[in-house]
Design a protein around this motif. Structure first.
Motif, PDB file in Angstrom:
ATOM      1  N   ILE A   1       7.119   0.370   8.350  1.00 47.58           N
ATOM      2  CA  ILE A   1       6.046   0.569   7.365  1.00 47.58           C
ATOM      3  C   ILE A   1       5.254   1.816   7.746  1.00 47.58           C
TER       4      ILE A   1
ATOM      5  N   ASN B   1       4.879  -5.528  -4.111  1.00 45.46           N
ATOM      6  CA  ASN B   1       4.214  -4.707  -3.096  1.00 45.46           C
ATOM      7  C   ASN B   1       4.940  -3.373  -2.882  1.00 45.46           C
ATOM      8  N   LEU B   2       6.260  -3.430  -3.054  1.00 47.45           N
ATOM      9  CA  LEU B   2       7.024  -2.183  -2.944  1.00 47.45           C
ATOM     10  C   LEU B   2       6.646  -1.232  -4.086  1.00 47.45           C
TER      11      LEU B   2
ATOM     12  N   HIS C   1       8.011  -6.392   1.785  1.00 45.61           N
ATOM     13  CA  HIS C   1       9.265  -6.192   1.047  1.00 45.61           C
ATOM     14  C   HIS C   1       9.249  -6.818  -0.335  1.00 45.61           C
TER      15      HIS C   1
ATOM     16  N   LYS D   1       2.624   0.400   3.614  1.00 48.98           N
ATOM     17  CA  LYS D   1       3.706   0.258   2.648  1.00 48.98           C
ATOM     18  C   LYS D   1       5.048   0.267   3.402  1.00 48.98           C
ATOM     19  N   SER D   2       6.025  -0.472   2.884  1.00 46.05           N
ATOM     20  CA  SER D   2       7.353  -0.494   3.514  1.00 46.05           C
ATOM     21  C   SER D   2       8.069   0.846   3.339  1.00 46.05           C
TER      22      SER D   2
ATOM     23  N   GLY E   1       0.431   0.572  -1.401  1.00 43.93           N
ATOM     24  CA  GLY E   1       0.902  -0.462  -0.504  1.00 43.93           C
ATOM     25  C   GLY E   1       0.019  -1.689  -0.484  1.00 43.93           C
TER      26      GLY E   1
ATOM     27  N   ASN F   1      11.855   1.883   0.458  1.00 42.69           N
ATOM     28  CA  ASN F   1      12.108   2.622  -0.780  1.00 42.69           C
ATOM     29  C   ASN F   1      12.014   4.118  -0.564  1.00 42.69           C
TER      30      ASN F   1
END
Lengths: 106, 278
Positions: free
Chosen positions: B263, B227-228, B223, B273-274, B233, B277
Motif C-alpha cells: 500500500i 476502496n480500490l 483490496h 491505497k493498495s 484510498g 491497481n
C-alpha cells in the motif's frame, strides 16, 4: 569368459610389482644378446626378453610372458608392433591401467 | 539359434538389402526397436564384460557402469580360431581376459575377410554382447585386423574415457534429488519474504506477502473493489472502526504493508491505497 590369467600392461617400473606373474610390455629392440633381446621399455629402462625369436633392431615388439626378474621377461608371445609406436602414450596407459583404472584391467 | 538367424538373413537378403547390413539386422534378433534404442557402441575390456551384471535371463541385457550394453567394441589377440562353412569362432584375448567371438559368414567376401584373421594377430571386434548358454559371447559384425598398433593403447584410453563418462553420469543423475532438496529447503528457510515479494509484484491480489492474519485482514480491506476505486484510498480510522482494534495496531500493520510495497499513502498520512491497481 576367462579372466583368470590376465597379462598386465607394464613398463619397467611396474614390472617389479609382477615378478612371477603374467605381464605384457612394449619394448624397442636395442640389440640381440645370445638368445635374448635387450630392449628399451616405454619408460626408458633396459629390459631383457628371454626366449624370443630375434627381431630387427629398432622395431617395437610387444612381449607377453612371465615377469622373470625386475628387469627381465620370459617371453611366451612376441608381436611385431612396427616402428611407429607412441611410447609416451603407451607408458601413460600402463600407469593408468595399474592405478586409477585398475578395475578395468585386472 | 541357427535356423532363426538364417531366416532373418534370408528375409533381409531377399528384400534387396546388402548382405553386411542383413547381418547387422539379424544380429539384433527380433526386437530391432529395442536394440536400436541403444545402438551406442561401448569400448570395453574383457574384464569389464566379465564383471557385468546380467539384468535378466534375457539374452542381451547387460549393465556396465549403470548403462545397458548392446554393441561393444574390443581390441585383442585372436586365439583358437575355428573356421566352419557358415561361421567363424575364435577367442579374443585383450590381456584382461578372454571372450568367445562368433561371426556368421554370409558370403564369399566376408569369408575372404575372415581368412586374414589368423591366430596371434590383433583385431578390433565390433558386435553384440550376448549371453548364450550361461556364457557371455560376442556375435560380431565386424572383425578387422589392427594395422597400427597404437590402436591398442588408444582403445584402452577409450575404455577409460567411456568408463569415466558413464560413472560420472550416474553420479550426477543419482545425486540430483539429494542435492536439490536441501538446496530448495534452504532457500525457503532463508527468505520466504524474498521469494514471495517478487511474486506479489507480478501477481497482485491474494498472493501478496500479507504477513500475519491481522495484516491479511487489513490488506483485505484495502483490496475491496470500492476502496480500490477511491482515489484517496482508505482512512486509517475506517479500518479501526471496521476491525474494532486499537489505532496503533492498525498503524503498525499499515506501516508493515507500506514497507512491503503493498500500500502507499495518498493525500495525507492517514489515507492509504493498495498498490495492486497501480
Amino acid at each position: 569368459m576367462d579372466t583368470s590369467s590376465p597379462a598386465v600392461l607394464v613398463n619397467a617400473e611396474l614390472l617389479k610389482m609382477y615378478v612371477g606373474k603374467r605381464v605384457r610390455a612394449v619394448v624397442m629392440v636395442m640389440r640381440i644378446d645370445g638368445g635374448s633381446i635387450i630392449g628399451q621399455s616405454t619408460d626408458g629402462h633396459q629390459l631383457t626378453i628371454k626366449g624370443s625369436q630375434p627381431f630387427p633392431l629398432s622395431t617395437f615388439i610387444e612381449v607377453i610372458g612371465i615377469a622373470d626378474t625386475n628387469q627381465s621377461i620370459r617371453a611366451e608371445i612376441c608381436t611385431d608392433f612396427g616402428d611407429k609406436i607412441d611410447t609416451s602414450t603407451y607408458d601413460r596407459v600402463c600407469q593408468l591401467a595399474n592405478g586409477e583404472f585398475k578395475s578395468l584391467f585386472v | 539359434m541357427y535356423s532363426s538367424e538364417f531366416d532373418g538373413a534370408s528375409l533381409f537378403s531377399g528384400g534387396g538389402f546388402m548382405p553386411s547390413q542383413a547381418t547387422q539386422f539379424n544380429d539384433s534378433g527380433f526386437s530391432p526397436a529395442k536394440s536400436r534404442a541403444n545402438q551406442c557402441t561401448l569400448q570395453l575390456t574383457v574384464k569389464q564384460i566379465s564383471d557385468a551384471d546380467q539384468a535378466s535371463d534375457d539374452k542381451s541385457n547387460f549393465i556396465i557402469d549403470g548403462v545397458d550394453v548392446n554393441s561393444v567394441t574390443l581390441v585383442g589377440m585372436v586365439t583358437n580360431k575355428v573356421e566352419k562353412i557358415t561361421d567363424v569362432n575364435f577367442t579374443l584375448d585383450d590381456g584382461t581376459g578372454r571372450i568367445d567371438i562368433h561371426r556368421w559368414v554370409n558370403d564369399a567376401a566376408e569369408s575372404n575377410q575372415l581368412a586374414d584373421v589368423t591366430n596371434g594377430i590383433y583385431v578390433r571386434v565390433t558386435g553384440q554382447l550376448k549371453g548364450f548358454q550361461g556364457k557371455k559371447q560376442i556375435v560380431a559384425f565386424s572383425v578387422k585386423p589392427v594395422t597400427d598398433f597404437n590402436e591398442i593403447a588408444y582403445h584402452f584410453i577409450e575404455c577409460m574415457y567411456v568408463h569415466l563418462y558413464n560413472v560420472k553420469l550416474q553420479q550426477i543423475s543419482g545425486s540430483v534429488h539429494p542435492q536439490t532438496v536441501p538446496g530448495m529447503s534452504n532457500s525457503f528457510q532463508n527468505g520466504p519474504m524474498g521469494h514471495q515479494t517478487p511474486i506479489s509484484n507480478k501477481f497482485p491480489g491474494y498472493l501478496v506477502d500479507a504477513g500475519s492474519d491481522f495484516d491479511q485482514m487489513v490488506l483485505t480491506i484495502f483490496h475491496e473493489p470500492e476502496n480500490l476505486a477511491k482515489e484517496s484510498g482508505v482512512h486509517v480510522d475506517t479500518i479501526v472502526e471496521r476491525l474494532g482494534v486499537p489505532r496503533n495496531k492498525v498503524m503498525a500493520s499499515i506501516n508493515y504493508h507500506t514497507d512491503n510495497g503493498n500500500i502507499y499513502s495518498t493525500i495525507d498520512d492517514y489515507h492509504y491505497k493498495s498498490t495492486i491497481n497501480g
